[in-house]
Design a protein around this motif. Structure first.
Motif, PDB file in Angstrom:
ATOM      1  N   ILE A 126       0.847  -1.206   0.000  1.00 55.43           N
ATOM      2  CA  ILE A 126       0.000   0.000   0.000  1.00 55.43           C
ATOM      3  C   ILE A 126       0.883   1.258   0.000  1.00 55.43           C
ATOM      4  N   LEU A 127       1.918   1.233   0.835  1.00 58.61           N
ATOM      5  CA  LEU A 127       2.850   2.380   0.881  1.00 58.61           C
ATOM      6  C   LEU A 127       3.491   2.619  -0.489  1.00 58.61           C
ATOM      7  N   LEU A 128       3.894   1.517  -1.111  1.00 59.15           N
ATOM      8  CA  LEU A 128       4.551   1.608  -2.425  1.00 59.15           C
ATOM      9  C   LEU A 128       3.603   2.195  -3.462  1.00 59.15           C
ATOM     10  N   PHE A 129       2.362   1.722  -3.425  1.00 63.25           N
ATOM     11  CA  PHE A 129       1.374   2.208  -4.400  1.00 63.25           C
ATOM     12  C   PHE A 129       1.149   3.716  -4.231  1.00 63.25           C
ATOM     13  N   PHE A 130       0.870   4.118  -2.992  1.00 65.02           N
ATOM     14  CA  PHE A 130       0.586   5.553  -2.774  1.00 65.02           C
ATOM     15  C   PHE A 130       1.827   6.408  -3.008  1.00 65.02           C
ATOM     16  N   GLY A 131       2.990   5.892  -2.624  1.00 64.98           N
ATOM     17  CA  GLY A 131       4.234   6.639  -2.854  1.00 64.98           C
ATOM     18  C   GLY A 131       4.471   6.865  -4.325  1.00 64.98           C
ATOM     19  N   THR A 132       4.239   5.822  -5.128  1.00 61.72           N
ATOM     20  CA  THR A 132       4.434   5.939  -6.579  1.00 61.72           C
ATOM     21  C   THR A 132       3.439   6.933  -7.176  1.00 61.72           C
ATOM     22  N   VAL A 133       2.176   6.794  -6.773  1.00 60.77           N
ATOM     23  CA  VAL A 133       1.134   7.677  -7.320  1.00 60.77           C
ATOM     24  C   VAL A 133       1.427   9.134  -6.937  1.00 60.77           C
ATOM     25  N   ILE A 134       1.745   9.376  -5.667  1.00 53.98           N
ATOM     26  CA  ILE A 134       1.992  10.756  -5.207  1.00 53.98           C
ATOM     27  C   ILE A 134       3.247  11.319  -5.889  1.00 53.98           C
ATOM     28  N   GLY A 135       4.277  10.480  -6.018  1.00 54.53           N
ATOM     29  CA  GLY A 135       5.513  10.928  -6.672  1.00 54.53           C
ATOM     30  C   GLY A 135       5.254  11.365  -8.098  1.00 54.53           C
ATOM     31  N   ARG A 136       4.508  10.558  -8.837  1.00 54.58           N
ATOM     32  CA  ARG A 136       4.214  10.897 -10.236  1.00 54.58           C
ATOM     33  C   ARG A 136       3.330  12.139 -10.327  1.00 54.58           C
ATOM     34  N   VAL A 161      11.908  16.047  -7.945  1.00 50.50           N
ATOM     35  CA  VAL A 161      10.780  15.871  -7.008  1.00 50.50           C
ATOM     36  C   VAL A 161      10.325  14.416  -7.005  1.00 50.50           C
ATOM     37  N   ARG A 162      10.253  13.822  -8.220  1.00 49.12           N
ATOM     38  CA  ARG A 162       9.783  12.433  -8.304  1.00 49.12           C
ATOM     39  C   ARG A 162      10.721  11.502  -7.526  1.00 49.12           C
ATOM     40  N   TRP A 163      12.037  11.663  -7.725  1.00 48.17           N
ATOM     41  CA  TRP A 163      12.979  10.767  -7.068  1.00 48.17           C
ATOM     42  C   TRP A 163      13.065  11.006  -5.567  1.00 48.17           C
TER      43      TRP A 163
END
Lengths: 234, 414
Positions: A126-136, A161-163
């Motif tokens: 879940i963390l990975l999913f939200f982190g990826t979505v928010i980063g993008r 910012v993305r990285w």
């Protein structure tokens, strides 16, 4: 002496083969169960996808003020639900497989360890999913704003910012999975602190002359009459 | 029925004095001294019967209200109305739309026979100019009267490039300024605007589009030539924010009235009266290079965002355009109209965040402006007018593309 070495080698080989022979039914059971659940997961995902498409799930969910596609354009609600169904079955398959492995072998306590670890894996996913979505999302926001401000280094800013968000997410995920222990915290602290310090130094030292020149120029500039815009958008 | 915030006693007093034939509503804060001057001019220009049936509503509170009340010596009835407190960061068009809605609500409550909404600089508050509106309303039986402002070649480009041609193609009304700061409306049109106001208080559309409302209700729209230009305070306004607000509002209207505009075929001319104001030549040329640079910067960086919204053929055209020499930089009308339509569709489908979507449109818009500036640089204002007409026709010709994509968005689109 050679006889002793040969005996010990034969014994160790025998022990290894015996161990493999003991574990093999468990491994086979694990692979078999996993394969079955992969097929079930694929079928269930296909079924869910078709049902959601038939009931126009994406259109119904896009009627609200904020939708998933607004945050992650390549993820429609249907794709998300389908993926959740697929990975749920795969997770169940892994758990059943581990139980089968434990039952078929003499090893004990494996399934208890794996079962206790599953909530951490789900949390990390879940963390990975939200982190990826928010980063993008943040990266795209920065990119568009920077382009509209005519900044030549717009892409660089957006990538930065993305990285930053991705690195933060990776650290959180590893921490959540209890992988790496304190090394992750330490490495993340050093990396983040280093980036912030580098930026502060770059801006502070690099722009010192620039700021002083700009201030001098402002102080010495004669009062100008406002230039009339020739182009009016509104 | 929507209610204005004006005190009940004031409304009763106004109605008891004489029936209201004409309500003139001022849509933004007004200078009391200037208002006094214009009211005196209006009283001398109007006949007695006209004056007694006229009420001027102004946004009043505190000091302004007291100042205006003190100078109320003539026979024109003045009436303050309250506007809902707006966010100080709101764009002027949004604030103005809230005031226009409040005026329509007031006109309904006062049972005014006709209503003219005017901009806060009160440039329109003269008997000659107001008569243009009232004559069209009363003699030509128009339901909505919108002005045609005199404009230079490089004025109101957002209106000429998107708002006006899109409104024309969608709703079939050849109106030059669909987002007019001044307009006159009949009692039934006022009712229409007031009713829609109450329904959409919480909707996305924060602006008022009377031309769209009139077209959808099959009411008659007329245009009048006026010799007034309103200055827009552009200081501190970001183009992308304005574009998002104005164009986003048109897109929201498109979503709302999709069943209507999909049936509309071809546009109809709208009756125009009044003397044409003399066209002013701009004189100086505009440097298109910064505009082209903005487009190129967008082209280099926003391909991944544009690819989510635009079909491959459009992306290819844009890449070709980015490779053009600056002096031969021209964006074809068909390409531009399709880009706007594709963005409208993406807005409806929420393909990406709407803020991102409108932000990604800005460099494309600047590309169109650059192309237009280079094309009309050496031409007369009249030729520039013809250029807008040509663009509007391109929007109409591309409309089947919009209708097709709107109905079947998942269909393969090369």
């Amino acid at each position: 002496m050679w006889q002793q070495i040969e005996d010990s080698l034969r014994e160790s080989m025998g022990r290894v083969f015996t161990k493999i022979a003991t574990l093999l039914p468990g491994i086979l059971a694990f692979v078999f169960v996993l394969l079955i659940f992969l097929v079930i997961a694929w079928l269930a995902a296909m079924l869910v996808r078709r049902v959601l498409m038939a009931v126009k799930f994406d259109e119904r969910t896009s009627a609200g003020a904020t939708t998933l596609t607004e945050w992650a354009p390549l993820h429609t609600p249907t794709i998300l639900v389908t993926k959740i169904v697929f990975w749920s079955f795969v997770t169940i398959g892994v758990l059943v497989g581990v139980s089968a492995f434990e039952a078929a072998s003499t090893e004990s306590g494996i399934s208890a360890y794996v079962f206790a670890y599953v909530p951490r894996v789900i949390g990390a996913a879940i963390l990975l999913f939200f982190g990826t979505v928010i980063g993008r999302f943040l990266s795209r926001s920065v990119l568009i704003s920077a382009v509209n401000l005519n900044l030549q280094y717009a892409r660089l800013l957006a990538t930065g910012v993305r990285w930053l968000v991705f690195v933060l997410t990776a650290a959180m995920v590893l921490d959540h999975l209890a992988i790496g222990g304190e090394i992750v915290d330490l490495a993340f602290g050093i990396l983040f602190g280093g980036i912030v310090l580098a930026l502060a130094l770059a801006v502070g030292l690099g722009s010192r002359d620039l700021v002083s020149r700009s201030l001098e120029r402002e102080a010495n500039r004669p009062v100008e009459a406002p230039v009339e815009e020739k182009l009016h958008h509104f | 029925m929507p209610k204005s915030d004006t005190a009940e006693e004031t409304k009763v007093e106004i109605q008891e004095a004489a029936p209201v034939d004409l309500l003139i509503g001022i849509s933004s804060a007004v200078n009391p001294g200037e208002l006094q001057q214009h009211v005196k001019g209006l009283e001398s220009g109007f006949q007695h019967a006209e004056v007694s049936g006229t009420v001027i509503a102004y946004p009043g509170s505190g000091i302004e209200e007291a100042a205006v009340r003190d100078m109320q010596a003539g026979s024109t009835r003045l009436m303050p109305y309250s506007m809902a407190a707006s966010d100080p960061t709101s764009l002027p068009w949004v604030v103005s739309a809230a005031a226009q809605r409040a005026i329509c609500a007031l006109a309904l409550e006062l049972k005014a026979k006709s209503c003219v909404v005017i901009h806060g600089d009160v440039g329109m508050l003269s008997s000659e100019r107001l008569r243009l509106f009232t004559q069209a309303l009363q003699e030509k039986q128009c339901d909505l009267v919108v002005p045609v402002y005199p404009s230079k070649k490089f004025d109101g480009l957002l209106n000429h490039s998107i708002l006006a041609p899109l409104t024309r193609a969608l709703y079939g009304q050849r109106v030059r300024y669909p987002l007019a700061q001044d307009f006159g409306c009949s009692s039934r049109m006022t009712q229409q605007l007031g009713e829609n106001h109450s329904v959409r208080e919480h909707s996305d559309s924060t602006l008022l589009w009377p031309v769209t409302q009139a077209a959808v209700s099959n009411y008659q729209t007329c245009q009048v030539n006026v010799d007034v230009q309103h200055a827009v305070q552009t200081e501190g306004l970001e183009l992308s924010a304005v574009l998002a607000s104005l164009v986003g509002s048109v897109f929201a209207e498109m979503e709302r009235y999709a069943p209507f505009w999909q049936r509309v075929r071809n546009s109809q001319p709208v009756a125009l009266s009044g003397n044409i104001a003399q066209q002013v030549s701009d004189g100086e040329t505009v440097d298109a290079k910064p505009l082209i640079d903005s487009f190129l910067l967008g082209s280099r960086n926003l391909q991944e965002v544009w690819a989510l919204v635009l079909p491959p053929v459009t992306l290819l055209e844009l890449k070709k355009l980015a490779r053009c020499a600056p002096e031969s930089f021209r964006m074809p009308d068909e390409l531009w109209s399709r880009i706007v339509y594709d963005f409208a569709l993406a807005y409806r489908l929420r393909t990406i965040n709407r803020g991102h979507l409108m932000g990604a449109l800005t460099p494309l818009y600047l590309g169109w402006v650059a192309s237009y500036v280079q094309e009309v640089a050496a031409r007369s204002p009249m030729a520039a007018e013809q250029r807008f007409e040509q663009l509007a026709k391109a929007y109409e010709e591309s409309k089947p593309y919009l209708v097709s994509r709107w109905r079947w968005p998942d269909r393969f689109n090369p």
